[in-house]
Design an enzyme around this catalytic site. Structure first.
Site, PDB file in Angstrom:
ATOM      1  N   VAL A  19       0.806  -1.123   0.088  1.00  0.00           N
ATOM      2  CA  VAL A  19       0.141  -0.014   0.115  1.00  0.00           C
ATOM      3  C   VAL A  19       1.033   1.135   0.147  1.00  0.00           C
ATOM      4  CG1 VAL A  19      -1.847   1.228   1.215  1.00  0.00           C
ATOM      5  CG2 VAL A  19      -1.986  -1.374   1.143  1.00  0.00           C
ATOM      6  N   TYR A 144      -4.416 -11.184  14.600  1.00  0.00           N
ATOM      7  CA  TYR A 144      -4.359  -9.960  13.840  1.00  0.00           C
ATOM      8  C   TYR A 144      -5.840  -9.118  13.917  1.00  0.00           C
ATOM      9  CZ  TYR A 144      -4.371  -7.656   9.346  1.00  0.00           C
ATOM     10  OH  TYR A 144      -4.240  -6.838   8.235  1.00  0.00           O
ATOM     11  N   ARG A 216     -14.264 -13.508  -2.032  1.00  0.00           N
ATOM     12  CA  ARG A 216     -13.571 -12.213  -1.618  1.00  0.00           C
ATOM     13  C   ARG A 216     -13.755 -11.214  -2.472  1.00  0.00           C
ATOM     14  NH1 ARG A 216     -12.953 -15.750   1.984  1.00  0.00           N
ATOM     15  NH2 ARG A 216     -10.851 -15.907   2.757  1.00  0.00           N
TER      16      ARG A 216
END
Ligand code: NAP
Ligand code: GFB
Length: 322
Positions: A19, A144, A216
């Site tokens: 990113v 996470y 997804r």
């Protein structure tokens, strides 16, 4: 009408990742930067953000007015399943150091990154921003996921106690140039891209893990980067915002395989190793809140984005993270 924002000094933690590199390209090559703004893209070599001292030192050095906080240990499903403790501890330390230090140094705005996998696993669909804490996450990556949710808690407490408006975006699965293409620990898309590239080169079957039935939504890293700049300058809520293609663009892993196979013109055998788990079956997120703010935003067509990424990978194979 865009708010007039004075010159910014933007510190991007995790600036060397998927990113971060996409934001750097949009800022430096697409006119995403503004006259007078300064951008600093960090990697872990500039500061190990697990350390309070190193975090303070990098804030002291750069004195940012704004922070885009991307630095994280993030990997695909299979590594997450084996390292929930590590992903919890490391990310909680990094996130607390960055958010706490930013407030201490008077940073005007921090935008952190959550993930759609942080949402509850047993839920109704589509998932929206109000549902972040309404049930446990999928067991494959709870370490996470909870570390991500604590960012939202931290932002809310900072606003209540200090009035600072730090916020977070919630992206779905991403792909693009400069991703982590390591076959063992990457996310699905870079894993498929690397494996298809090798299968074609070596004339071997392409091995896909799981049944291919999981669903997804995928966002191109460059589209996310373009939206990130809008959030930096325009989005004024503490509440997080989902940045994703719409529910109608949800794909199966099998659809993703077909797009990568088409991009590489791979004609060989495709084998599904169903001994490998599929992980979360779906995490369908709504982008209605984004569309309320940005009805105009155009996502790059999926197959075009895949083709651009596969071409980048083939052209940069020797230096790609793998
Ligand atoms: P990435 O490619 O794995 O990059 C991770 C970045 O964090 C790298 O710049 C890395 O530096 C840095 N970093 C790791 N540990 C660090 C430490 N201890 N101190 C300082 N920096 C450290 O990650 P990404 O895919 O760009 O993810 C960016 C953000 O998006 C993350 O917050 C992630 O949770 C979120 N996200 C990603 C996805 C996805 O599909 N990729 C989906 C949803 C959300 P080095 O280069 O030096 O290692
Ligand atoms: O991106 P991924 O690893 O993680 O996708 P999640 C896993 C899905 O892709 C499963 C299938 O359904 C796998 O069966 N798959 C097929 C593969 N081939 C491959 C392959 O070669 N590599 C990988 N990795 N998967 C992650 C979270 O969930 O989402 C992380 O665990 C992070 O924390 C990330 O948030 C965005 O999408 O399942």
């Amino acid at each position: 009408m865009e708010k007039s924002v004075g010159p910014m000094r933007v510190l991007v933690t995790g600036g060397s990742g998927l990113v971060g590199r996409a934001i750097e390209r949009v800022v430096k090559e697409e006119g995403g930067g503004r006259e007078g703004d300064e951008w600093i893209f960090l990697s872990s070599k500039d500061a190990n953000l697990m350390s309070v001292e190193a975090t303070r030192a990098v804030f002291q050095k750069h004195r940012p007015t704004h922070v885009i906080h991307l630095a994280t240990i993030v990997r695909g499903l299979y590594i997450n399943m084996k390292h929930n403790l590590d992903f919890w501890r490391i990310n909680v330390h990094i996130n607390d150091n960055v958010l706490h230090t930013a407030q201490e140094f008077g940073v005007v705005k921090v935008i952190s990154c959550l993930s759609t996998c942080a949402f509850p696993d047993k839920t109704t669909y589509p998932i929206d921003e109000t549902m972040l804490h309404s049930g446990p996450p999928h067991e494959s990556n709870y370490g996470y996921a909870y570390a991500k949710r604590m960012i939202d808690i931290h932002n809310r407490a900072l606003y209540q106690q200090y009035g600072v408006k730090y916020t977070a975006i919630i992206p779905t699965n991403m792909f693009g140039p400069h991703d982590n293409y390591n076959i063992e620990d990457s996310h699905v898309m870079p894993g498929l891209i690397h494996k298809t590239y090798l299968a074609k080169k070596e004339g071997k079957p392409l091995e896909v893990w799981g049944t291919g039935r999981a669903l997804r939504q995928f966002i191109y890293s460059l589209d996310l980067a373009r939206l990130f700049l809008w959030v930096l300058r325009e989005y004024d809520e503490v509440e997080p915002i989902i940045l994703s293609v719409g529910e109608e663009d949800e794909l199966s892993i099998k659809d993703a395989v077909e797009a990568v196979v088409e991009a590489f013109e791979f004609k060989g055998k495709i084998v599904y190793d169903t001994s490998k788990p599929d992980g979360q079956f779906r995490k369908t997120a709504s982008n209605a809140k984004l569309r309320k703010y940005r009805p105009d935003f155009k996502f790059t067509p999926f197959r075009q984005a895949i083709k651009e990424t596969c071409d980048w990978f083939a052209a940069n194979y020797d230096t790609a993270r793998k």
